[in-house]
Design a protein around this motif. Structure first.
Motif, short mmCIF file in Angstrom:
data_model
loop_
_atom_site.label_atom_id
_atom_site.label_comp_id
_atom_site.label_asym_id
_atom_site.label_seq_id
_atom_site.Cartn_x
_atom_site.Cartn_y
_atom_site.Cartn_z
N HIS A 112 0.84 -1.20 0.00
CA HIS A 112 0.00 0.00 0.00
C HIS A 112 0.87 1.25 0.00
O HIS A 112 2.08 1.19 0.30
CB HIS A 112 -0.93 0.02 1.23
N ASP A 113 0.26 2.37 -0.34
CA ASP A 113 0.96 3.66 -0.30
C ASP A 113 1.35 4.01 1.14
O ASP A 113 0.79 3.48 2.10
CB ASP A 113 0.07 4.77 -0.87
N ALA A 114 2.31 4.94 1.26
CA ALA A 114 2.77 5.43 2.57
C ALA A 114 3.40 4.32 3.40
O ALA A 114 3.26 4.27 4.63
CB ALA A 114 1.64 6.10 3.34
N SER A 115 4.14 3.42 2.74
CA SER A 115 4.86 2.37 3.44
C SER A 115 5.94 2.99 4.33
O SER A 115 6.44 4.07 4.06
CB SER A 115 5.50 1.42 2.42
N LEU A 116 6.33 2.26 5.36
CA LEU A 116 7.39 2.74 6.23
C LEU A 116 8.75 2.72 5.54
O LEU A 116 9.63 3.52 5.87
CB LEU A 116 7.47 1.88 7.50
N SER A 117 8.92 1.82 4.57
CA SER A 117 10.26 1.62 4.01
C SER A 117 10.32 1.52 2.49
O SER A 117 11.39 1.34 1.92
CB SER A 117 10.87 0.34 4.59
N ARG A 118 9.15 1.65 1.81
CA ARG A 118 9.12 1.57 0.35
C ARG A 118 8.41 2.79 -0.22
O ARG A 118 7.51 3.35 0.41
CB ARG A 118 8.37 0.32 -0.12
N GLN A 119 8.82 3.18 -1.42
CA GLN A 119 8.14 4.27 -2.09
C GLN A 119 6.79 3.80 -2.61
O GLN A 119 6.54 2.60 -2.77
CB GLN A 119 8.98 4.79 -3.27
N ASP A 120 5.90 4.74 -2.88
CA ASP A 120 4.60 4.42 -3.44
C ASP A 120 4.75 3.86 -4.86
O ASP A 120 5.69 4.23 -5.58
CB ASP A 120 3.72 5.67 -3.51
N ALA A 121 3.82 3.04 -5.27
CA ALA A 121 3.86 2.44 -6.61
C ALA A 121 3.88 3.51 -7.70
O ALA A 121 4.48 3.31 -8.76
CB ALA A 121 2.66 1.51 -6.79
N PHE A 122 3.25 4.63 -7.46
CA PHE A 122 3.20 5.70 -8.45
C PHE A 122 4.59 6.14 -8.89
O PHE A 122 4.81 6.51 -10.04
CB PHE A 122 2.44 6.90 -7.89
N PHE A 123 5.56 6.06 -7.98
CA PHE A 123 6.91 6.53 -8.29
C PHE A 123 7.77 5.47 -8.97
O PHE A 123 8.95 5.70 -9.25
CB PHE A 123 7.59 7.03 -7.02
N GLY A 124 7.19 4.29 -9.22
CA GLY A 124 7.86 3.30 -10.05
C GLY A 124 8.43 2.08 -9.36
O GLY A 124 8.45 1.01 -9.95
N ASP A 125 8.89 2.20 -8.15
CA ASP A 125 9.50 1.06 -7.45
C ASP A 125 8.91 0.96 -6.05
O ASP A 125 9.32 1.65 -5.13
CB ASP A 125 11.02 1.25 -7.38
N ASN A 126 7.95 0.06 -5.91
CA ASN A 126 7.27 -0.11 -4.63
C ASN A 126 7.77 -1.33 -3.87
O ASN A 126 7.15 -1.74 -2.87
CB ASN A 126 5.76 -0.21 -4.82
N HIS A 127 8.88 -1.94 -4.34
CA HIS A 127 9.32 -3.18 -3.72
C HIS A 127 10.74 -3.14 -3.15
O HIS A 127 11.04 -3.87 -2.22
CB HIS A 127 9.22 -4.34 -4.71
N SER A 128 11.59 -2.27 -3.68
CA SER A 128 12.96 -2.20 -3.16
C SER A 128 13.01 -1.37 -1.89
O SER A 128 12.27 -0.39 -1.73
CB SER A 128 13.89 -1.56 -4.20
N VAL A 129 13.89 -1.76 -0.98
CA VAL A 129 14.08 -0.97 0.23
C VAL A 129 14.54 0.43 -0.16
O VAL A 129 15.47 0.60 -0.95
CB VAL A 129 15.14 -1.62 1.14
N ASN A 130 13.88 1.44 0.38
CA ASN A 130 14.29 2.82 0.14
C ASN A 130 15.13 3.26 1.34
O ASN A 130 14.61 3.45 2.44
CB ASN A 130 13.05 3.71 -0.01
N VAL A 131 16.43 3.40 1.10
CA VAL A 131 17.36 3.68 2.19
C VAL A 131 16.99 4.97 2.92
O VAL A 131 17.04 5.04 4.15
CB VAL A 131 18.81 3.76 1.66
N SER A 132 16.60 5.98 2.17
CA SER A 132 16.25 7.26 2.78
C SER A 132 15.08 7.12 3.74
O SER A 132 15.09 7.68 4.84
CB SER A 132 15.92 8.30 1.69
N LEU A 133 14.06 6.35 3.34
CA LEU A 133 12.90 6.17 4.20
C LEU A 133 13.25 5.39 5.47
O LEU A 133 12.78 5.71 6.56
CB LEU A 133 11.78 5.46 3.44
N VAL A 134 14.09 4.37 5.33
CA VAL A 134 14.49 3.61 6.51
C VAL A 134 15.31 4.48 7.45
O VAL A 134 15.15 4.43 8.68
CB VAL A 134 15.28 2.35 6.12
#
Length: 219
Positions: A86-108
């Protein structure tokens, strides 16, 4: 839930390639590794084996994924937008931005930075970060979706984070970093002494929602 993405494969509980995962494998990790009881395990994995359906929005697997008469799924099936992901994940970008499955280092890093004592992430810390993620996604994502289903999943995931990785009130930042950033179970990790069940997760979820409601009122 991060604990069901890469960590089980990285530790050998799932096939290393993240493919052909059975319901039994999922149930085993939830109960024997993460300490969930049977009821919550069944609740969490219920949608996984079912075929993706554009109408019901419940299943995640590809319809043809059947191996030796056993329904299986691949980890990438969990990336289907607005099923479990879902959107607003704790550690992943929203699907709209293209990659909703890789760990987003900045968010973590932002999640870890939410710790008020620099050692652990408390209920209040997690609530504040979850509100921040909601506001950020809502502001930047023109296709943002966060209805009752997504909100419920988001708070339940937060409750599981605190009850599985911590004592229900806080979780060590080092443990959160290991699971969310490095996608590995923390060194020396042991399942919780108290079984993680529907009752205690439900109570924690309600507490998180109530805390968020107070936070939104008082700012």
């Amino acid at each position: 839930m991060p604990g069901l993405h890469a960590p089980p494969s990285n530790h050998g509980y799932f096939p290393r390639d993240g493919r052909n995962i059975t319901k039994h494998m999922l149930d085993s990790v939830l109960m024997n590794v993460l300490g969930c009881n049977h009821d919550i395990s069944q609740l969490l994995i219920h949608p996984f084996p079912y075929a993706s359906d554009s109408e019901s929005h419940t299943g995640v697997r590809t319809e043809t994924k059947v191996l030796d008469d056993t329904i299986t799924m691949n980890l990438d099936n969990l990336n289907k937008h607005n099923r479990i992901e879902h959107d607003a994940s704790l550690s992943r970008q929203d699907a709209f931005f293209g990659d909703n499955h890789s760990v987003n280092v900045s968010l973590v890093q932002q999640l870890l930075g939410a710790s008020s004592d620099g050692v652990s992430i408390s209920t209040r810390d997690l609530v504040e970060y979850r509100i921040k993620r909601y506001n950020d996604s809502k502001a930047r994502n023109p296709e943002f979706v966060f209805g009752a289903k997504q909100e419920g999943l988001a708070w339940e995931e937060s409750a599981l984070l605190l009850t599985v990785l911590g004592d229900g009130n806080k979780a060590l930042s080092s443990h959160v970093e290991s699971l969310f950033l490095h996608e590995r179970f923390p060194t020396g990790f042991k399942r919780p002494a108290a079984t993680v069940g529907i009752v205690n997760v439900g109570i924690k979820t309600a507490e998180l929602i109530a805390c968020a409601a107070v936070k939104s009122v008082v700012g």
